[in-house]
Motif scaffolding. Sequence first.
Motif, PDB file in Angstrom:
ATOM      1  N   MET A   1       5.037  -1.800  11.654  1.00 48.36           N
ATOM      2  CA  MET A   1       4.199  -2.718  10.914  1.00 48.36           C
ATOM      3  C   MET A   1       2.988  -3.047  11.780  1.00 48.36           C
ATOM      4  O   MET A   1       3.121  -3.421  12.930  1.00 48.36           O
ATOM      5  N   THR A   2       1.805  -2.914  11.186  1.00 53.06           N
ATOM      6  CA  THR A   2       0.582  -3.148  11.937  1.00 53.06           C
ATOM      7  C   THR A   2      -0.127  -4.391  11.415  1.00 53.06           C
ATOM      8  O   THR A   2       0.223  -4.931  10.357  1.00 53.06           O
ATOM      9  N   LEU A   3      -1.137  -4.790  12.137  1.00 52.91           N
ATOM     10  CA  LEU A   3      -1.939  -5.933  11.732  1.00 52.91           C
ATOM     11  C   LEU A   3      -2.630  -5.667  10.400  1.00 52.91           C
ATOM     12  O   LEU A   3      -2.739  -6.562   9.557  1.00 52.91           O
ATOM     13  N   LEU A   4      -3.090  -4.436  10.189  1.00 51.99           N
ATOM     14  CA  LEU A   4      -3.741  -4.103   8.919  1.00 51.99           C
ATOM     15  C   LEU A   4      -2.759  -4.182   7.751  1.00 51.99           C
ATOM     16  O   LEU A   4      -3.120  -4.609   6.649  1.00 51.99           O
ATOM     17  N   SER A   5      -1.538  -3.781   7.970  1.00 47.95           N
ATOM     18  CA  SER A   5      -0.518  -3.865   6.927  1.00 47.95           C
ATOM     19  C   SER A   5      -0.235  -5.320   6.557  1.00 47.95           C
ATOM     20  O   SER A   5      -0.116  -5.660   5.376  1.00 47.95           O
ATOM     21  N   ILE A   6      -0.156  -6.170   7.548  1.00 50.69           N
ATOM     22  CA  ILE A   6       0.085  -7.593   7.304  1.00 50.69           C
ATOM     23  C   ILE A   6      -1.107  -8.217   6.583  1.00 50.69           C
ATOM     24  O   ILE A   6      -0.936  -9.009   5.648  1.00 50.69           O
ATOM     25  N   ALA A   7      -2.318  -7.848   6.981  1.00 46.01           N
ATOM     26  CA  ALA A   7      -3.521  -8.366   6.318  1.00 46.01           C
ATOM     27  C   ALA A   7      -3.556  -7.935   4.855  1.00 46.01           C
ATOM     28  O   ALA A   7      -3.908  -8.728   3.973  1.00 46.01           O
ATOM     29  N   ALA A   8      -3.186  -6.692   4.580  1.00 44.20           N
ATOM     30  CA  ALA A   8      -3.140  -6.213   3.196  1.00 44.20           C
ATOM     31  C   ALA A   8      -2.077  -6.959   2.402  1.00 44.20           C
ATOM     32  O   ALA A   8      -2.283  -7.270   1.219  1.00 44.20           O
ATOM     33  N   ASP A   9      -0.938  -7.249   3.030  1.00 43.42           N
ATOM     34  CA  ASP A   9       0.107  -8.029   2.369  1.00 43.42           C
ATOM     35  C   ASP A   9      -0.419  -9.404   1.964  1.00 43.42           C
ATOM     36  O   ASP A   9      -0.165  -9.881   0.852  1.00 43.42           O
ATOM     37  N   ILE A  10      -1.139 -10.036   2.862  1.00 39.79           N
ATOM     38  CA  ILE A  10      -1.694 -11.365   2.586  1.00 39.79           C
ATOM     39  C   ILE A  10      -2.670 -11.310   1.415  1.00 39.79           C
ATOM     40  O   ILE A  10      -2.630 -12.154   0.515  1.00 39.79           O
ATOM     41  N   LEU A  11      -3.537 -10.304   1.403  1.00 36.36           N
ATOM     42  CA  LEU A  11      -4.492 -10.173   0.305  1.00 36.36           C
ATOM     43  C   LEU A  11      -3.774  -9.938  -1.022  1.00 36.36           C
ATOM     44  O   LEU A  11      -4.178 -10.456  -2.067  1.00 36.36           O
ATOM     45  N   TRP A  12      -2.710  -9.144  -0.987  1.00 37.98           N
ATOM     46  CA  TRP A  12      -1.954  -8.874  -2.211  1.00 37.98           C
ATOM     47  C   TRP A  12      -1.268 -10.145  -2.709  1.00 37.98           C
ATOM     48  O   TRP A  12      -1.238 -10.419  -3.911  1.00 37.98           O
ATOM     49  N   ILE A  13      -0.734 -10.944  -1.789  1.00 42.24           N
ATOM     50  CA  ILE A  13      -0.091 -12.209  -2.159  1.00 42.24           C
ATOM     51  C   ILE A  13      -1.112 -13.171  -2.762  1.00 42.24           C
ATOM     52  O   ILE A  13      -0.823 -13.848  -3.757  1.00 42.24           O
ATOM     53  N   VAL A  14      -2.299 -13.223  -2.190  1.00 42.23           N
ATOM     54  CA  VAL A  14      -3.349 -14.091  -2.728  1.00 42.23           C
ATOM     55  C   VAL A  14      -3.716 -13.657  -4.145  1.00 42.23           C
ATOM     56  O   VAL A  14      -3.849 -14.493  -5.051  1.00 42.23           O
ATOM     57  N   VAL A  75       3.230   5.209   6.881  1.00 38.48           N
ATOM     58  CA  VAL A  75       2.244   5.978   7.648  1.00 38.48           C
ATOM     59  C   VAL A  75       2.331   5.612   9.129  1.00 38.48           C
ATOM     60  O   VAL A  75       2.698   4.493   9.485  1.00 38.48           O
ATOM     61  N   THR A  76       1.983   6.577   9.970  1.00 36.52           N
ATOM     62  CA  THR A  76       2.043   6.330  11.411  1.00 36.52           C
ATOM     63  C   THR A  76       0.703   6.507  12.100  1.00 36.52           C
ATOM     64  O   THR A  76       0.524   6.019  13.207  1.00 36.52           O
ATOM     65  N   GLU A  77      -0.238   7.182  11.486  1.00 41.23           N
ATOM     66  CA  GLU A  77      -1.542   7.409  12.105  1.00 41.23           C
ATOM     67  C   GLU A  77      -2.501   6.287  11.742  1.00 41.23           C
ATOM     68  O   GLU A  77      -2.486   5.778  10.624  1.00 41.23           O
TER      69      GLU A  77
END
Length: 118
Positions: A1-14, A75-77
């Motif tokens: 889990m990356t910072l970008l994944s968490i940020a996308a999760d937050i945007l989706w929740i909003v 994804v891993t890259e």
Amino acid sequence: MTLLSIAADILWIVALSIMASASLTAWRRMDPDTRVPMQGDPRKALRLKRDVALGLPIGLTFLFGAVLLWGHRSVTEITYDVIFFGLRATLAAVIAIMHLQWLRGALNALEAEGVLKP
């Protein structure tokens, strides 16, 4: 889990919370037996009961977001991580805006028919 994944999760929740809040506001203005137009011209549009019409878009958006989340977490890259972040962030905003546009049109049609509560 990356910072970008968490940020996308937050945007989706909003986005989902905006959709749910708008739908709840519309829900309160309708009687339980109100049939909501689902697309285009309200005279020719498919109409669903209030419960289904206001809940279905949110449920489908949640499922679509879950599929994108699964793809993003697999994804891993870093290149694909950035691409998935952009995709998820953009789609969250676009889907929320589309939902608000549809809801506004449906409420305007119902208001013109005189079936909404004040």
